[in-house]
Design a protein around this motif. Sequence first.
Motif, short mmCIF file in Angstrom:
data_model
loop_
_atom_site.label_atom_id
_atom_site.label_comp_id
_atom_site.label_asym_id
_atom_site.label_seq_id
_atom_site.Cartn_x
_atom_site.Cartn_y
_atom_site.Cartn_z
N ILE A 293 0.88 -1.29 -0.03
CA ILE A 293 0.19 0.00 -0.05
C ILE A 293 1.02 1.15 -0.13
O ILE A 293 1.64 1.42 0.79
CB ILE A 293 -0.85 0.04 1.17
CG1 ILE A 293 -1.93 -1.18 1.38
CG2 ILE A 293 -1.92 1.19 1.12
CD1 ILE A 293 -2.75 -1.33 2.37
N TYR A 294 0.62 2.28 -0.84
CA TYR A 294 1.32 3.37 -0.98
C TYR A 294 0.32 4.60 -0.76
O TYR A 294 -1.00 4.52 -0.92
CB TYR A 294 1.88 3.59 -2.57
CG TYR A 294 3.03 2.60 -2.78
CD1 TYR A 294 4.20 3.00 -2.93
CD2 TYR A 294 2.58 1.38 -3.02
CE1 TYR A 294 5.45 2.07 -3.14
CE2 TYR A 294 3.73 0.40 -3.49
CZ TYR A 294 5.10 0.76 -3.41
OH TYR A 294 6.17 -0.25 -3.76
N ALA A 295 1.02 5.76 -0.54
CA ALA A 295 0.09 6.97 -0.32
C ALA A 295 0.79 8.05 -0.79
O ALA A 295 1.82 8.02 -0.96
CB ALA A 295 -0.54 7.25 1.23
N LEU A 296 0.01 9.13 -1.29
CA LEU A 296 0.95 10.20 -2.02
C LEU A 296 -0.33 11.38 -1.93
O LEU A 296 -1.24 11.39 -1.92
CB LEU A 296 1.50 9.91 -3.31
CG LEU A 296 0.39 9.89 -4.53
CD1 LEU A 296 0.89 9.76 -5.80
CD2 LEU A 296 -0.45 8.63 -4.33
N GLY A 297 0.48 12.56 -2.22
CA GLY A 297 -0.39 13.74 -2.60
C GLY A 297 -0.60 14.37 -0.92
O GLY A 297 -0.20 14.44 -0.14
N ASP A 298 -1.82 15.14 -1.03
CA ASP A 298 -2.34 15.87 0.15
C ASP A 298 -2.51 15.05 1.63
O ASP A 298 -2.42 15.44 2.35
CB ASP A 298 -3.55 16.44 -0.29
CG ASP A 298 -3.46 17.68 -1.03
OD1 ASP A 298 -2.38 18.19 -1.47
OD2 ASP A 298 -4.63 18.43 -1.00
N CYS A 299 -2.60 13.72 1.10
CA CYS A 299 -2.82 12.99 2.34
C CYS A 299 -1.73 12.16 2.97
O CYS A 299 -1.82 11.72 3.83
CB CYS A 299 -3.87 11.72 1.85
SG CYS A 299 -3.25 10.42 0.70
N ALA A 300 -0.52 12.43 2.28
CA ALA A 300 0.56 11.66 2.75
C ALA A 300 1.52 12.52 3.54
O ALA A 300 1.88 13.72 3.16
CB ALA A 300 1.45 10.90 1.49
N ASN A 301 2.23 12.05 4.57
CA ASN A 301 3.36 12.58 5.37
C ASN A 301 4.39 11.90 4.93
O ASN A 301 4.60 10.66 5.41
CB ASN A 301 2.94 12.49 6.91
CG ASN A 301 3.85 13.27 7.64
OD1 ASN A 301 5.10 12.92 7.65
ND2 ASN A 301 3.21 14.13 8.35
#
Length: 436
Positions: A293-301
């Motif tokens: 699972i990856y996360a990116l953009g405004d939601c990612a720290n």
Amino acid sequence: MTAAPSTPSNAQDQPNPQNIVIVGNGQAGIQLVDSLRKEGYAGTITVIGEETHFPYQRPPLSKDFMAADKEPKPLPLRAEKFFTDNDVDSRLGVQVTSIDRAGHTVELSDESSISYTTLVLATGAANRELNVPGSDLQGIYGLRTLADAEAVHARLDTVRSVVVIGAGFIGLEFAAAARKRGLDVTVLEYADRPMARALSPVMGNWFAQAHLNMGVDLRLGEGIASFTGGGSVDSEGGHVAAAVSTTGETYPADMVLVGIGVIPRTELAEQAGLAVSNGITVDSAMRTDDEDIYALGDCANYPSHHAEARTRLESVQNATDQARHTAKSILDTHDAGRDYTELPWFWSTQGDLRLQIAGIAHPDDETVLRGNPDNGKFSVFCFRNGRLAAVESVNQPADHMAARRILAQERNLTPEQAADLEFDFKAYSKAAAAGV
Ligand SMILES: Cc1cc2nc3c(=O)[nH]c(=O)nc-3n(C[C@H](O)[C@H](O)[C@H](O)COP(=O)(O)OP(=O)(O)OC[C@H]3O[C@@H](n4cnc5c(N)ncnc54)[C@H](O)[C@@H]3O)c2cc1C
């Protein structure tokens, strides 16, 4: 819009056909689709977006979209053809409601589920909401989505006085657009200068004066205490009529725009037990603590090379560059290393003023001016521990581009060089970019 789910012809030929599921079809999610295909990924891609609109650009919503003389039209993030050309299963108006990490599936609000080999959270952010007496009156708006912008735009035709809560980027962009329409605009800001989180004091103070010059009644050091209702467009006491500030002043308000910042959309990640701290915690490959699972953009720290700390940014550049990086991380096609080190940059258009920022400024940076603030074209160079850390420019796009080259190459220049108009900053930056 839903392009038919499809399996690219060579996906079956791959030893481990992948199914990448992207939650969120905003700036980051759609760029990721683009980058995955450009990197040669041939497996299936599903993009799920809870908004019913075709994917669109948010930045114009607080700027040109609010103009009186134009039909408000969203700008698409990509042409419709892009989704069919790239074999994208694009689901609109459907929310991902939960993640089953063990089963590698996501549950959707239409009660279907989709399995994934790699899941990407590009869920963006939501407006922070006000919670003062009267916040639930009609005529009080946030501005995040196209639906918000359409509602605000429709209201603008019927009002005279507008109160904006918060002198951040979106509040001030909207304030300038409302002034251009000839409306009476008051901005209430609790801090002692606008855009205080992101701008040097010298630039923030300059913008305060610029908004006063535009005719905005900018009230610094005044927060919102409550709203009172009645006697306005929709009447029956359910519509906002005035804003009362923390100093007890009352400002007439036919409508109110609340721009007090955003909170990252981390609810899915939290429910799934992923690490979250002011955003979904990722490493420099944009991977969460679940390797699928990856996360990116405004939601990612993420660990920011330039901030020398973990940070979460809200900008088009951040979403776009992180998407390019994430595609390479997922497909393992990084040329060398996996660390994300792109230089953050940002822009904001407030009336005729084009603010551009390269790097990340801190309020206590040493600052040096280049150019003349009195003619509205200048830059503020921010130095930290003797090194150039950020450059803020107003109506000086050449300074901005040169600053990006210098900061990206981590070249330094002295405060004296920065201030000296004889110093050929552009040539210096080009040499830096060329590695000279
Ligand atoms: C009015 C406005 C003006 C702006 N102006 C500028 C500017 O001038 N310059 C600049 O650099 N940046 C600007 N920005 C910021 C920029 O638009 C954002 O940083 C960028 O859109 C972030 O991209 P993202 O993909 O991370 O999030 P988003 O673009 O917000 O996309 C996230 C999407 O995910 C969806 N979603 C969330 N959860 C789920 C779920 N569970 N299931 C399905 N879908 C879900 C959301 O509905 C949303 O559509 C502006 C933003 C706004 C709102």
